[in-house]
Design an enzyme around this catalytic site. Structure first.
Site, PDB file in Angstrom:
ATOM      1  CE  LYS A 185      -2.207   2.995   3.074  1.00 27.64           C
ATOM      2  NZ  LYS A 185      -1.917   4.035   2.138  1.00 27.64           N
ATOM      3  CB  SER A 239       1.139   8.555  13.175  1.00 27.70           C
ATOM      4  OG  SER A 239      -0.034   7.781  13.204  1.00 27.70           O
ATOM      5  N   PRO A 241      -0.017   6.568  16.845  1.00 26.39           N
ATOM      6  CG  PRO A 241      -1.309   8.504  17.129  1.00 26.39           C
ATOM      7  CD  PRO A 241       0.057   8.047  16.739  1.00 26.39           C
ATOM      8  CB  THR A 242      -1.505   4.753  12.351  1.00 25.99           C
ATOM      9  OG1 THR A 242      -2.041   6.062  12.209  1.00 25.99           O
ATOM     10  CG2 THR A 242      -2.071   3.852  11.284  1.00 25.99           C
ATOM     11  CD  GLU A 266      11.910   4.477  10.028  1.00 24.77           C
ATOM     12  OE1 GLU A 266      12.512   3.511   9.524  1.00 24.77           O
ATOM     13  OE2 GLU A 266      11.950   5.629   9.593  1.00 24.77           O
ATOM     14  CB  CYS A 300      12.372   9.339  10.319  1.00 26.22           C
ATOM     15  SG  CYS A 300      11.109   8.614   9.325  1.00 26.22           S
ATOM     16  CB  SER A 465      21.472   6.696   8.532  1.00 26.66           C
ATOM     17  OG  SER A 465      20.251   6.451   7.893  1.00 26.66           O
TER      18      SER A 465
HETATM   19  C1  LIG Z   1      10.159  -1.614   6.077  1.00 26.77           C
HETATM   20  O1  LIG Z   1      10.030  -0.232   6.153  1.00 26.77           O
HETATM   21  C2  LIG Z   1      11.234   0.451   6.378  1.00 26.77           C
HETATM   22  C3  LIG Z   1      10.922   1.910   6.535  1.00 26.77           C
HETATM   23  O2  LIG Z   1      10.157   2.135   7.658  1.00 26.77           O
HETATM   24  C4  LIG Z   1      12.186   0.196   5.233  1.00 26.77           C
HETATM   25  O3  LIG Z   1      13.409   0.844   5.452  1.00 26.77           O
HETATM   26  C5  LIG Z   1      12.400  -1.292   5.058  1.00 26.77           C
HETATM   27  O4  LIG Z   1      13.189  -1.550   3.936  1.00 26.77           O
HETATM   28  C6  LIG Z   1      11.075  -1.995   4.926  1.00 26.77           C
HETATM   29  N1  LIG Z   1      11.266  -3.419   4.951  1.00 26.77           N
HETATM   30  C7  LIG Z   1      10.903  -4.234   3.990  1.00 26.77           C
HETATM   31  C8  LIG Z   1      11.065  -5.641   4.304  1.00 26.77           C
HETATM   32  O5  LIG Z   1      10.456  -3.866   2.936  1.00 26.77           O
END
Ligand SMILES: *[C@@H]1O[C@H](CO)[C@@H](O)[C@H](O)[C@H]1NC(C)=O
Ligand SMILES: *[C@@H]1O[C@H](CO)[C@@H](O)[C@H](O)[C@H]1NC(C)=O
Ligand SMILES: *[C@@H]1O[C@H](CO)[C@@H](O)[C@H](O)[C@H]1NC(C)=O
Length: 515
Positions: A185, A239, A241-242, A266, A300, A465
């Protein structure tokens, strides 16, 4: 950046940008090979010119999402049984295509669709994505090499299976290569660039039904996936809360799942710059401007609270104001020298505006730079610096996700208390930086702030990073701190099976002591 110094690539980018001018791309939901349009039509607007509809797309409804889940489940087994090299090949190839022939298109869509400057788009949409693809594919392949010990007469094997079904919310797409199938999504504000990446993956050999492309209303998507018995994981960016809501829904449905879902999130940060009197003023100024205002603070890891001793504040303040007056905010396509562009959408604009308005009317807050905003053409907010006399004001603890930096000036001798204050002011613990030349203070700060940041910087800004160098993530309210970009990350999305095979038959049922 390499792009700016490479003329042919720059020309390609100009062409791609020109090609998208005034265009509205039609982007369907994709389930398997089928393009589906529902009646719920939406638009992605260009943040810096909201009369430009960048993409027309539609929200998947419950029924379509469920259809996607069924098709994914059916496709999973075969995909998971493929040798990891075959799955990784798709990612390696996609990385090559994004760094080569599709780079200009993806950069242009990121710039126009998300209001990123050329350098920001290059860093995120090209460099980081390419690194992630290559890095995760390499680690998936390397993981297979890590095998248990054999003993005489037995062979032990670890099979790194995919999760039975893995469902992913928002943003990213990496780990279907671990034998998982994914419902992707995309964020409503990034549909155009996301679809371009999805197309690349398909064109590079990703079979249908492994990733389903499903723009959707967040709550409808969340409700639907958490009520599916096949849910095996959620990778969420968004977020607090979500994320909490999703976690609660998962617990409520726990009895119906076939496996315990893995939840990764995250969720943001309230990242700090702590300045000691021994700090180098210029690196504080440069680092803070970059960290607080690149991407308009929509990162972030952006610094949004700063603690400065009263003795050095006049110099730092002067430095910040001097650089502030040179920052340009505008149209990143027409003017490549733009430092940052508009904020992502109307919701974001309204939220940031509220913080600035409050600062203007509060007695403990003072706007010392910026403070203007204008959404008549695009969602523009000036880089804004606010000084607070109250270190506990919510502006020092809540995430704003915009170009707003709050500063608390402390009595120089109280720096130890300030370290405690930083640790317990905000619920987040994503990134943070300490600026000090005095080594004992650097060490003291490291101890005091050990749990205050997942990515911690010494004499460097809190952002930037790099995959494989500073794996990224934070704990506390910032998320589950899984560190994508680190070597252990792929394990998070596998479900290993250990196989012991014996080549010598068991010769006796009795134990030796039985005589
Ligand atoms: C999951 O989301 C994070 C960002 O929040 C991203 O850096 C990471 O690659 C994603 N993991 C997968 C398995 O797609
Ligand atoms: C904004 O987009 C509209 C619609 O595509 C276009 O007509 C207009 O020229 C654009 N404005 C600017 C300032 O680029
Ligand atoms: C800070 O940036 C300015 C302007 O780009 C530069 O002249 C200066 O050398 C930088 N300071 C440090 C410490 O790198």
């Amino acid at each position: 950046m390499y792009l700016l110094s490479a003329l042919p690539e720059l020309l390609l980018l100009f062409q791609a940008l020109a090609g998208l001018k005034g265009q509205t791309e039609e982007i369907p939901c994709v389930v398997g090979d089928e393009h589906v349009w529902t009646k719920d039509i939406r638009y992605q607007l260009s943040p810096f010119n909201h009369s430009h509809k960048v993409a027309k797309f539609c929200y998947a409804d419950k029924e379509l999402i469920n259809r996607a889940i069924v098709a994914s489940v059916a496709a999973r087994r075969e995909w998971d049984l493929k040798p990891v090299q075959d799955r990784a090949r798709v990612l390696f190839k996609a990385a090559d295509v994004i760094s080569g022939p599709k780079r200009a298109e993806i950069l242009a869509k990121t710039m126009i669709g998300q209001g990123k400057t050329v350098v920001q788009a290059e860093i995120d949409a090209a460099a980081e994505l390419i690194d992630f693809f290559r890095f995760n594919a390499k680690h998936a392949v390397d993981l297979e090499k890590q095998q248990p010990l054999n003993s005489e007469g037995t062979t032990n094997t670890m099979l790194y299976r995919g999760l039975e079904v893995r469902i992913q919310l928002l943003c990213y797409y990496n780990l279907c290569f671990q034998g998982n199938v994914v419902l992707w999504k995309p964020s409503d504000t990034a549909v155009s660039a996301s679809y371009a990446v999805y197309r690349v993956l398909r064109e590079c050999g990703l079979p249908p039904n492994i990733i389903q492309f499903l723009p959707a209303d967040g709550p409808v998507f969340g409700d639907t996936v958490t009520s599916s018995q096949h849910l095996a994981g959620i990778n969420f960016t968004g977020s607090v809360p979500t994320f909490k809501r999703l976690w609660k829904q998962v617990s409520q449905n726990l009895d119906s799942y076939r496996t315990f879902p893995r939840l990764a999130g995250e969720c943001g940060g309230k990242n700090f710059h702590f300045v000691h009197k021994s700090a180098d003023v210029e690196s504080v100024v440069n680092g803070t401007i970059r960290s607080a205002f690149e991407y308009g603070g929509q990162k972030c890891s952006a610094c949004s609270r700063m603690y400065v001793p009263d003795s050095t504040w006049p110099a730092i303040r002067e430095g910040l104001l001097a650089v502030h007056s040179q920052l340009t905010v505008g149209d990143p396509v027409k003017d490549f020298s733009t430092f940052f562009s508009a904020v992502i959408d109307d919701k974001s604009f309204a939220r940031i505006k509220k913080w600035i308005d409050r600062a203007k009317s509060s007695s403990s807050l003072k706007v010392i730079a910026g403070g203007n905003y204008d959404d008549s053409k695009g969602y523009f907010v000036e880089p804004t610096i606010i000084e607070t006399t109250d270190p506990r004001d919510t502006i020092m603890s809540e995430e704003i996700f915009g170009p707003v930096l709050a500063v608390y000036v402390y009595p120089e001798k109280d720096y130890r208390e300030v370290l405690q204050l930083i640790d317990n002011t905000s619920p987040y613990a994503l990134t943070g930086a300490v600026f000090a030349q005095d080594r004992t203070v650097v060490d003291e700060a490291a101890r005091a702030l050990r749990n205050a940041a997942g990515n911690y910087y010494v004499n460097d800004k809190s952002t930037g990073s790099v995959v494989a160098q500073q794996p990224f993530g934070g704990a506390r309210a910032s998320g589950t701190n899984d560190k994508p970009g680190g070597p252990h990350y792929v394990l998070r999305w596998t479900s290993p099976q250990v196989v012991k095979e014996t080549h010598v038959p068991l010769a006796d049922w009795r134990y030796a002591y039985m005589g």
